[in-house]
Design a protein around this motif. Sequence first.
Motif, PDB file in Angstrom:
ATOM      1  N   LYS A   1     -29.341  16.306   0.504  1.00 60.51           N
ATOM      2  CA  LYS A   1     -30.291  15.184   0.443  1.00 60.51           C
ATOM      3  C   LYS A   1     -31.708  15.694   0.674  1.00 60.51           C
TER       4      LYS A   1
ATOM      5  N   VAL B   1     -35.310  15.460   2.602  1.00 55.42           N
ATOM      6  CA  VAL B   1     -35.748  14.992   3.908  1.00 55.42           C
ATOM      7  C   VAL B   1     -36.858  13.960   3.667  1.00 55.42           C
TER       8      VAL B   1
ATOM      9  N   ARG C   1     -41.569  16.462  -4.666  1.00 54.96           N
ATOM     10  CA  ARG C   1     -40.205  16.266  -5.146  1.00 54.96           C
ATOM     11  C   ARG C   1     -39.873  14.790  -5.330  1.00 54.96           C
TER      12      ARG C   1
ATOM     13  N   GLN D   1     -44.594  11.602  -3.073  1.00 56.13           N
ATOM     14  CA  GLN D   1     -45.243  12.861  -2.691  1.00 56.13           C
ATOM     15  C   GLN D   1     -46.288  13.259  -3.731  1.00 56.13           C
TER      16      GLN D   1
ATOM     17  N   ARG E   1     -26.219  33.196  -5.222  1.00 57.30           N
ATOM     18  CA  ARG E   1     -27.413  33.590  -4.452  1.00 57.30           C
ATOM     19  C   ARG E   1     -27.032  34.202  -3.103  1.00 57.30           C
TER      20      ARG E   1
ATOM     21  N   ARG F   1     -26.831  30.701   1.713  1.00 57.27           N
ATOM     22  CA  ARG F   1     -27.405  29.460   2.253  1.00 57.27           C
ATOM     23  C   ARG F   1     -26.314  28.416   2.448  1.00 57.27           C
TER      24      ARG F   1
ATOM     25  N   ASP G   1     -26.382  25.363   2.062  1.00 58.56           N
ATOM     26  CA  ASP G   1     -26.362  24.305   1.038  1.00 58.56           C
ATOM     27  C   ASP G   1     -26.072  24.866  -0.357  1.00 58.56           C
TER      28      ASP G   1
HETATM   29  P1  ADP Z   1     -33.605  24.014  -4.073  1.00 56.86           P
HETATM   30  O1  ADP Z   1     -32.916  25.317  -4.295  1.00 56.86           O
HETATM   31  O2  ADP Z   1     -32.649  22.847  -4.105  1.00 56.86           O
HETATM   32  O3  ADP Z   1     -34.787  23.812  -4.964  1.00 56.86           O
HETATM   33  P2  ADP Z   1     -35.262  24.299  -1.634  1.00 56.86           P
HETATM   34  O4  ADP Z   1     -35.072  25.612  -0.968  1.00 56.86           O
HETATM   35  O5  ADP Z   1     -36.546  24.069  -2.353  1.00 56.86           O
HETATM   36  O6  ADP Z   1     -33.991  24.042  -2.538  1.00 56.86           O
HETATM   37  O7  ADP Z   1     -35.116  23.131  -0.546  1.00 56.86           O
HETATM   38  C1  ADP Z   1     -34.008  23.070   0.329  1.00 56.86           C
HETATM   39  C2  ADP Z   1     -33.902  21.687   0.919  1.00 56.86           C
HETATM   40  O8  ADP Z   1     -35.087  21.381   1.697  1.00 56.86           O
HETATM   41  C3  ADP Z   1     -33.812  20.552  -0.083  1.00 56.86           C
HETATM   42  O9  ADP Z   1     -32.494  20.338  -0.565  1.00 56.86           O
HETATM   43  C4  ADP Z   1     -34.308  19.375   0.770  1.00 56.86           C
HETATM   44  O10 ADP Z   1     -33.316  18.925   1.670  1.00 56.86           O
HETATM   45  C5  ADP Z   1     -35.421  20.005   1.584  1.00 56.86           C
HETATM   46  N1  ADP Z   1     -36.724  19.885   0.900  1.00 56.86           N
HETATM   47  C6  ADP Z   1     -37.480  20.899   0.422  1.00 56.86           C
HETATM   48  N2  ADP Z   1     -38.601  20.440  -0.141  1.00 56.86           N
HETATM   49  C7  ADP Z   1     -38.563  19.087  -0.024  1.00 56.86           C
HETATM   50  C8  ADP Z   1     -39.435  18.028  -0.419  1.00 56.86           C
HETATM   51  N3  ADP Z   1     -40.580  18.282  -1.060  1.00 56.86           N
HETATM   52  N4  ADP Z   1     -39.060  16.760  -0.133  1.00 56.86           N
HETATM   53  C9  ADP Z   1     -37.918  16.497   0.529  1.00 56.86           C
HETATM   54  N5  ADP Z   1     -37.040  17.435   0.913  1.00 56.86           N
HETATM   55  C10 ADP Z   1     -37.358  18.733   0.648  1.00 56.86           C
END
Ligand code: ADP
Length: 301
Positions: free
Chosen positions: A126, A128, A159, A163, A193, A238, A240
């Motif tokens: 999700k 944040v 995102r 924002q 990764r 990671r 996630d």
């Molecule tokens: P991704 O590989 O999904 O692009 P990121 O490393 O950029 O992942 O971000 C990891 C996590 O940090 C996202 O899944 C989210 O939970 C949070 N996150 C990062 N940037 C934002 C943002 N701009 N708005 C909300 N949540 C964010």
Amino acid sequence: MAVAHRLFRLFSPWTAEKNNLSSLLIRSLSSSSSHGPSLDPEIDLKEAAAELEKSSSSSPSSSPSKGRNFHWVFLGCPGVGKGTYASRLSTLLGVPHIATGDLVREELSSSGLLSSQLKELVNHGKLVPDEFIISLLSKRLEAGKEKGESGYILDGFPRTVTQAEILEGVINVDLVINLKLKEEALLAKCLGRRICSECGANYNVACIDIKGDDDSSPRMYMPPLLPPPNCESKLITRADDTEEVVKERLRVYNEMTQPVEEFYRKRGKLLEFELPGGIPQSWPRLLRALHLEDDKQSAIA
Ligand code: ADP
């Protein structure tokens, strides 16, 4: 969702209106080191906006040169390679690469209630809350200002349309690079990764080989990016980057972030870039698309 609500409450001073978020971001984008990061609601927005405008007057078609105040944004699905290309451009252009995902992970590594609530959101794919991410970004920009940084390449922000609106209200983003890759490659790249827990370098153990459907869509080959011997034993994944969570992150991207592409498309700032393959194929083409070929001698091949 319950976790999101608790986080909202924790950030209650900034949750009421978008205007409050704007002033928070404006403050950190515009303040000098002598001002400090207070949340004074009496901030002069006009003055701050005028100050910001001075450093952001180019268009996507202009040919940038080293030393300019770049305000660039990278968009793209999880696993597309935003971090890789943003970091290379940052080295080439001499502007900081600011990845909000990294800022979130740094926050996660600290202990405390907030960190455990945040972890629940991030580890389930999700986003944040906007307030939280803007607060983190503001702190990072504030620290950068104190070190004399000007300009940046943002990766992972904005995102959500909220924002994007807030950012647009405080700074003129010059260019938004929207990286694209075939969907089947995205999942494989996230699952492959690996990160060195010591130096933070990114690697990928996946070997992606997608045959083209016909002559107009050629085969796409991305070889693994394997770690050097000194990182080999320190690789981590990671939390996630599991199949279930990556699928959720892709779904959240389509729902929440794809409208941001349209936001910038309408404003003529979006550069669409379809990655043709791995770094050796994609990097020179990206430089060409950005009119940065002259700088490529100094680029990392
Ligand atoms: P991704 O590989 O999904 O692009 P990121 O490393 O950029 O992942 O971000 C990891 C996590 O940090 C996202 O899944 C989210 O939970 C949070 N996150 C990062 N940037 C934002 C943002 N701009 N708005 C909300 N949540 C964010």
